[in-house]
Scaffold this motif. Structure first.
Motif, short mmCIF file in Angstrom:
data_model
loop_
_atom_site.label_atom_id
_atom_site.label_comp_id
_atom_site.label_asym_id
_atom_site.label_seq_id
_atom_site.Cartn_x
_atom_site.Cartn_y
_atom_site.Cartn_z
N ASP A 1 -0.27 0.88 -39.37
CA ASP A 1 -1.71 1.00 -39.48
C ASP A 1 -2.31 1.51 -38.17
O ASP A 1 -1.82 1.19 -37.08
N PRO A 2 -3.39 2.27 -38.25
CA PRO A 2 -4.10 2.67 -37.03
C PRO A 2 -4.70 1.43 -36.35
O PRO A 2 -4.86 0.38 -36.99
N SER A 3 -5.03 1.57 -35.09
CA SER A 3 -5.64 0.45 -34.38
C SER A 3 -6.96 0.89 -33.76
O SER A 3 -7.25 2.09 -33.64
N ALA A 4 -7.73 -0.09 -33.35
CA ALA A 4 -9.01 0.19 -32.69
C ALA A 4 -8.86 0.26 -31.19
O ALA A 4 -9.71 0.83 -30.50
N ARG A 5 -7.78 -0.34 -30.65
CA ARG A 5 -7.62 -0.44 -29.21
C ARG A 5 -6.23 0.02 -28.79
O ARG A 5 -5.25 -0.09 -29.54
N LEU A 6 -6.15 0.49 -27.55
CA LEU A 6 -4.88 0.88 -26.95
C LEU A 6 -4.86 0.41 -25.50
O LEU A 6 -5.77 0.72 -24.73
N ALA A 7 -3.83 -0.35 -25.14
CA ALA A 7 -3.62 -0.76 -23.75
C ALA A 7 -2.51 0.08 -23.15
O ALA A 7 -1.50 0.35 -23.81
N VAL A 8 -2.70 0.49 -21.92
CA VAL A 8 -1.70 1.28 -21.21
C VAL A 8 -1.39 0.59 -19.89
O VAL A 8 -2.30 0.27 -19.12
N ILE A 9 -0.09 0.35 -19.64
CA ILE A 9 0.36 -0.17 -18.35
C ILE A 9 1.22 0.91 -17.70
O ILE A 9 2.16 1.41 -18.31
N ASP A 10 0.90 1.23 -16.46
CA ASP A 10 1.69 2.22 -15.71
C ASP A 10 2.49 1.48 -14.65
O ASP A 10 2.01 1.23 -13.54
N PHE A 11 3.74 1.14 -15.00
CA PHE A 11 4.59 0.39 -14.08
C PHE A 11 5.15 1.26 -12.95
O PHE A 11 5.90 0.75 -12.12
N SER A 12 4.80 2.52 -12.91
CA SER A 12 5.18 3.32 -11.75
C SER A 12 4.26 3.03 -10.56
O SER A 12 4.57 3.39 -9.43
N LEU A 13 3.13 2.37 -10.83
CA LEU A 13 2.21 1.99 -9.77
C LEU A 13 2.57 0.61 -9.23
O LEU A 13 3.15 -0.21 -9.94
N PRO A 14 2.21 0.31 -7.99
CA PRO A 14 2.52 -1.00 -7.42
C PRO A 14 1.66 -2.09 -8.05
O PRO A 14 0.55 -1.82 -8.55
N SER A 15 2.14 -3.32 -8.00
CA SER A 15 1.39 -4.43 -8.58
C SER A 15 0.11 -4.72 -7.81
O SER A 15 -0.79 -5.40 -8.32
N SER A 16 0.02 -4.21 -6.60
CA SER A 16 -1.18 -4.41 -5.78
C SER A 16 -2.36 -3.55 -6.23
O SER A 16 -3.47 -3.71 -5.73
N GLU A 17 -2.11 -2.63 -7.16
CA GLU A 17 -3.17 -1.77 -7.69
C GLU A 17 -3.44 -2.08 -9.16
O GLU A 17 -2.51 -2.43 -9.90
N PRO A 18 -4.68 -1.94 -9.61
CA PRO A 18 -4.94 -2.07 -11.05
C PRO A 18 -4.14 -1.02 -11.83
O PRO A 18 -4.25 0.17 -11.55
N ARG A 19 -3.33 -1.46 -12.77
CA ARG A 19 -2.47 -0.53 -13.51
C ARG A 19 -2.44 -0.83 -15.01
O ARG A 19 -1.54 -0.38 -15.73
N LEU A 20 -3.42 -1.60 -15.46
CA LEU A 20 -3.62 -1.86 -16.88
C LEU A 20 -4.97 -1.30 -17.29
O LEU A 20 -5.99 -1.61 -16.68
N TRP A 21 -4.95 -0.44 -18.31
CA TRP A 21 -6.18 0.10 -18.89
C TRP A 21 -6.24 -0.34 -20.36
O TRP A 21 -5.23 -0.27 -21.07
N GLU B 1 -3.74 -9.40 -0.25
CA GLU B 1 -4.13 -9.50 1.16
C GLU B 1 -3.13 -10.31 1.96
O GLU B 1 -2.84 -9.99 3.12
N ARG B 2 -2.55 -11.35 1.34
CA ARG B 2 -1.63 -12.24 2.06
C ARG B 2 -0.22 -11.68 2.15
O ARG B 2 0.44 -11.79 3.18
N GLN B 3 0.28 -11.10 1.01
CA GLN B 3 1.69 -10.73 0.99
C GLN B 3 1.98 -9.33 0.48
O GLN B 3 3.13 -8.96 0.28
N GLY B 4 0.95 -8.55 0.29
CA GLY B 4 1.14 -7.15 -0.08
C GLY B 4 1.40 -6.90 -1.55
O GLY B 4 1.63 -5.75 -1.95
N ARG B 5 1.36 -7.92 -2.37
CA ARG B 5 1.55 -7.77 -3.82
C ARG B 5 0.97 -8.99 -4.51
O ARG B 5 0.72 -10.02 -3.87
N ILE B 6 0.78 -8.89 -5.83
CA ILE B 6 0.43 -10.08 -6.60
C ILE B 6 1.71 -10.83 -6.94
O ILE B 6 2.82 -10.37 -6.66
N GLY B 7 1.56 -12.00 -7.55
CA GLY B 7 2.74 -12.75 -7.98
C GLY B 7 3.42 -12.11 -9.17
O GLY B 7 2.92 -11.14 -9.76
N ARG B 8 4.56 -12.68 -9.53
CA ARG B 8 5.36 -12.10 -10.61
C ARG B 8 5.57 -13.13 -11.72
O ARG B 8 5.61 -14.33 -11.48
#
Length: 218
Positions: free
Chosen positions: A43-63, A152-159
């Motif tokens: 079925d078609p959907s109304a929404r699409l989420a995109v994660i770009d894991f080529s970007l670091p976790s310290s940057e917003p990478r979910l749209w 700011e503390r460790q250069g990345r978010i948690g995992r």
């Protein structure tokens, strides 16, 4: 097919204008994978989420996009698995207990309240790549380690243990936006996956036959 290709191009161009920070190639693959699933019975959907894991976790990478309105709903930080990498994701898995993230096309399903609060289950659509997501309990959930202060503390978010965890402040909105049959596409430039993914190589004759045999979640 020419009409579909033109509509797909138009959608990509419109969404890219709403999200100038997204890699247009990644967005194109996400839209193409989603539309491949629809052409083969989902079925078609109304929404699409995109994660770009080529970007670091310290940057917003979910749209998160609203496909019907052709608008951007969210652009957020998102965690990867603790065995996937440190700030940068490097290793992905479909194996139970690996504590690694998975790439590929997913179909979101039911929301629920669990040990991480309000969360969202997903089914992986790619055989051998992410199709054990439900068995692995790969879900969208809130996590306090998804926090700019960690950067700011460790250069990345948690995992996480493999889940695409998000900030507690936006978790409810993410879940409500994506629950009940939306698409999520997680990208990484893994050449074997790019070459062999059924959804990224939709028009190949062998892939079309294999897609036709899949029982896609609706």
């Amino acid at each position: 097919m020419p009409v579909q290709a033109e509509q797909q191009k138009e959608l990509i161009n419109t969404l890219a204008l709403q999200a100038p920070d997204i890699d247009r190639t990644v967005l194109g693959k996400a839209v193409g994978a989603m539309q491949c699933a629809v052409r083969h019975g989902a079925d078609p959907s109304a929404r699409l989420a995109v994660i770009d894991f080529s970007l670091p976790s310290s940057e917003p990478r979910l749209w998160v996009f609203d496909i019907k309105e052709k608008s951007l709903l969210l652009h957020e930080l998102v965690a990867h698995g603790q065995n996937t990498g440190n700030n940068y994701a490097e290793h992905f898995s479909n194996i139970l207990g690996s504590y690694q993230s998975s790439i590929g096309l997913f179909r979101t399903q039911e929301s629920y309240v669990g040990r991480h609060g309000y969360s969202l289950r997903m089914d992986g659509l790619e055989p051998g790549i992410n199709d054990l997501a439900r068995e692995r309990a790969i879900v969208i959930h809130a996590a306090d380690y998804v926090d700019p202060a960690w950067v700011e503390r460790q250069g990345r978010i948690g995992r996480s243990q493999g889940c695409p965890a998000v900030r507690p402040e936006v978790a409810d909105l993410v879940v409500d936006s994506l629950k009940d049959g939306q698409y999520m596409f997680a990208y990484y430039p893994d050449q074997q996956w790019l070459d062999e993914s059924l959804y990224l190589n939709c028009d190949g004759p062998e892939n079309s036959e294999r897609l036709a045999m899949l029982q896609l979640p609706r």
